[in-house]
Design an enzyme around this catalytic site. Structure first.
Site, PDB file in Angstrom:
ATOM      1  N   GLU A   1       0.884  -1.183   0.000  1.00  0.00           N
ATOM      2  CA  GLU A   1       0.000   0.000   0.000  1.00  0.00           C
ATOM      3  C   GLU A   1       0.911   1.218   0.000  1.00  0.00           C
ATOM      4  O   GLU A   1       1.336   1.698   1.046  1.00  0.00           O
ATOM      5  CB  GLU A   1      -0.877   0.019   1.265  1.00  0.00           C
ATOM      6  CG  GLU A   1      -1.826  -1.152   1.419  1.00  0.00           C
ATOM      7  CD  GLU A   1      -2.958  -1.142   0.409  1.00  0.00           C
ATOM      8  OE1 GLU A   1      -3.135  -0.133  -0.301  1.00  0.00           O
ATOM      9  OE2 GLU A   1      -3.655  -2.166   0.329  1.00  0.00           O
TER      10      GLU A   1
ATOM     11  N   CYS B   1      -3.111   8.378   2.725  1.00  0.00           N
ATOM     12  CA  CYS B   1      -2.704   8.026   1.367  1.00  0.00           C
ATOM     13  C   CYS B   1      -3.853   8.281   0.399  1.00  0.00           C
ATOM     14  O   CYS B   1      -3.638   8.379  -0.799  1.00  0.00           O
ATOM     15  CB  CYS B   1      -2.172   6.600   1.296  1.00  0.00           C
ATOM     16  SG  CYS B   1      -3.260   5.410   1.987  1.00  0.00           S
TER      17      CYS B   1
HETATM   18  C1  UN1 Z   1      -4.184   5.305   4.595  1.00  0.00           C
HETATM   19  O1  UN1 Z   1      -4.171   6.528   4.429  1.00  0.00           O
HETATM   20  O2  UN1 Z   1      -3.099   4.680   4.688  1.00  0.00           O
HETATM   21  O3  UN1 Z   1      -9.913   5.440   3.037  1.00  0.00           O
HETATM   22  C2  UN1 Z   1      -5.415   4.526   4.772  1.00  0.00           C
HETATM   23  C3  UN1 Z   1      -9.393   6.051   3.980  1.00  0.00           C
HETATM   24  C4  UN1 Z   1      -9.129   5.292   5.248  1.00  0.00           C
HETATM   25  C5  UN1 Z   1      -7.856   4.536   5.163  1.00  0.00           C
HETATM   26  C6  UN1 Z   1      -6.674   5.333   4.699  1.00  0.00           C
HETATM   27  N1  UN1 Z   1     -10.232   4.385   5.493  1.00  0.00           N
HETATM   28  O4  UN1 Z   1      -9.096   7.231   3.922  1.00  0.00           O
END
Ligand code: UN1
Length: 508
Positions: free
Chosen positions: A261, A295
């Site tokens: 990820e 992210c």
């Molecule tokens: C991340 O930023 O690593 O969809 C995960 C989202 C959250 C998860 C983010 N449920 O923004």
């Protein structure tokens, strides 16, 4: 500020940095965990080194040999109790996230809820580890596939989701019959200790504490060995594209598996027929939420040229009302960045975009707040007019910078959305069903997540989470992501009195 919740989560002034079913004093140096809103030290951790690495991984493997023999629905029952334990401590866990990571309380509690949701999901899944049965081409033969436990899962997580991402991985790993060894970010060790303290009584009561292995230590001591270690058949890594590239290569070298990820550079398109009363709050949450450190953060606003002036005006006004401050205080919308270096990275990115001719519409500056918050890593979220092809716009800067890029129509939006190396999340706002369907079609967004009339961030756990291209291709959480944590076995049984060969081969 009262920090009773730290005691409630078993966090002390100095904490052991490894857990293998029992807390182990680390042989490494002391790590200080700092509150990003004040710069003050919250607590210390005696970090794990190579000896603790070996101990924790060995204990996990020993637990695996027993855990894989426990029926999956029974494993689910233990996960149910872990989920209940987290539910019971949602308040202090959310506060700990806000204190150590700096996201606002609402988002801290939301993150704990995401962990609880994962546990609930995994409990149900524990009775649905379905394989297929096939019709054999040979008479008197039965063919099926089944899913078996894989082994220890290495879980390397980032600071920005210091609890939920462990839960995405571990809750599925546990029902699939796998232990986890967790290496959390060095910026958020206390979140890992607090969460481990909440779930470990459930596991310890069953003699399975080692399923929740924990190693807080430098990458060289506890991260690198995991990449090389055949006892860890799967490494789930969340972090930058640059580090992910080496993780992928090194684990592949020994034929291990990875779930990656990595970086996102998420576009949100607003067409000229969009409902701006939906679109603008979505942009605000997407770009300013978690201070731009998800992210899935909205980094590029792909706005139709006909409405771009109005959208910019309304966004600048909304940004003007953002309360920047202590994430522990209700009403704050934007907390601090994780470190002073992150503040510097944001300044560097803004300098680069300005040098290319980018026009800052608002924000971007470092903010010094009064009193104890004077030592915090605060910034004012920025909106910058930019061009999609500029190198800095092609990169992920982990800070609240929103680049505004004008588009002419849905195809231009798709081309620009896809015109970056990353492929995590994307969204379009439109009332036109044809544009919406085009966005999510095979010729539309190339991202792992493609939304319509909701923003780029804040995904539910029920879907598979992850992205394409330099985001790494991994998928975690819902849907059929559990399959990554198991090994697939195809089994053909001959119940006839003959031995026919497949493909009609006559041998001898
Ligand atoms: C991340 O930023 O690593 O969809 C995960 C989202 C959250 C998860 C983010 N449920 O923004």
């Amino acid at each position: 500020m009262t920090t009773n919740f730290l005691k409630e989560l078993g966090i002390e002034g100095t904490n052991p940095g490894a857990y293998d079913g029992r807390w182990i004093e680390g042989s490494g140096t002391l790590l200080e965990s700092r509150n990003p809103a004040t710069g003050e030290v919250i607590a210390r951790v005696r970090q794990a080194g190579r000896p603790e690495y070996d101990r924790v991984v060995a204990a996990a493997h020993e637990a695996f040999l027993r855990w894989r023999a426990v029926p999956a629905p029974k494993r689910g029952e233990i996960v149910r109790r872990m989920g209940d334990a987290i539910r019971h401590k949602k308040d202090p866990l959310g506060r700990l996230i806000a204190l150590e990571m700096g996201k606002i309380l609402q988002e801290g509690w939301g993150e704990v809820q995401e962990a609880i949701d994962m546990a609930d999901f995994a409990v149900g899944q524990s009775r649905m580890l379905y394989g297929l049965s096939m019709h054999s081409e040979r008479p008197g033969h039965a063919m099926r596939e089944q899913w078996h436990p894989l082994g220890t899962v290495g879980v390397i997580t980032a600071f920005n989701f210091p609890m939920a991402v462990w839960a995405w991985n571990s809750m599925l790993a546990y029902i699939c019959g796998d232990p986890c060894v967790w290496k959390p970010s060095g910026h958020t060790p206390l979140c890992a200790i607090g969460l481990t303290n909440v779930v470990r009584p459930v596991l310890e009561a069953e003699g399975f504490g080692a399923l929740a292995g924990l190693l807080i230590g430098p990458s060289s001591q506890v991260g690198q060995p995991m990449l090389e270690d055949a006892r860890v058949p799967l490494v789930s890594f969340t972090g930058s594209t640059a580090v992910g590239r080496t993780v992928a290569a090194q684990v592949a070298q020994r034929f291990g598996r990875t779930i990656l990820e990595l970086g996102g550079n998420n576009g949100l398109a607003i067409l000229d027929d969009a409902d701006l009363d939906l679109a603008l709050p979505a942009v605000l949450f997407g770009s300013v939420g978690t201070a731009g450190q998800r992210c899935t953060t909205t980094r590029r606003l792909l706005v139709h040229e006909k409405i771009a002036d109005e959208v910019e005006r309304r966004l600048v006004k909304a940004y003007g009302g953002i309360r920047i401050g202590d994430p522990m205080v209700e009403g704050t919308l934007c907390g601090p960045l994780v470190t002073p270096e992150a503040v510097q990275d944001m300044q560097n990115a803004l300098a680069k975009v300005k040098a290319l001719g980018g026009e800052v519409l608002c924000g971007g500056e470092k903010v010094t707040l009064p009193g104890a918050l004077a030592g915090g890593n605060f910034v004012r979220p920025a909106i910058v007019r930019a061009k999609n092809e500029w190198p800095i716009v092609q990169e992920e800067t982990f800070a609240p910078i929103l680049y505004v890029i004008r588009i002419k129509d849905v195809d231009d939006a798709i081309a620009k959305n896809n015109g970056v190396p990353q492929g995590l999340s994307s969204a379009i706002f439109t009332r036109d069903v044809r544009a919406a369907e085009r966005w999510t079609s095979a010729v539309g967004s190339d991202c792992g997540i493609a939304n319509v009339n909701i923003g780029t961030s804040g995904a539910e756990i029920g879907g598979a989470f992850g992205g394409e291209k330099e985001t790494g291709g991994g998928r975690e959480a819902g849907s059929d992501c559990w399959k990554a944590y198991m090994r697939r076995q195809t089994s053909t049984t001959n119940w006839s009195n003959a031995l026919p060969l497949a493909q009609g081969i006559q041998f001898g």
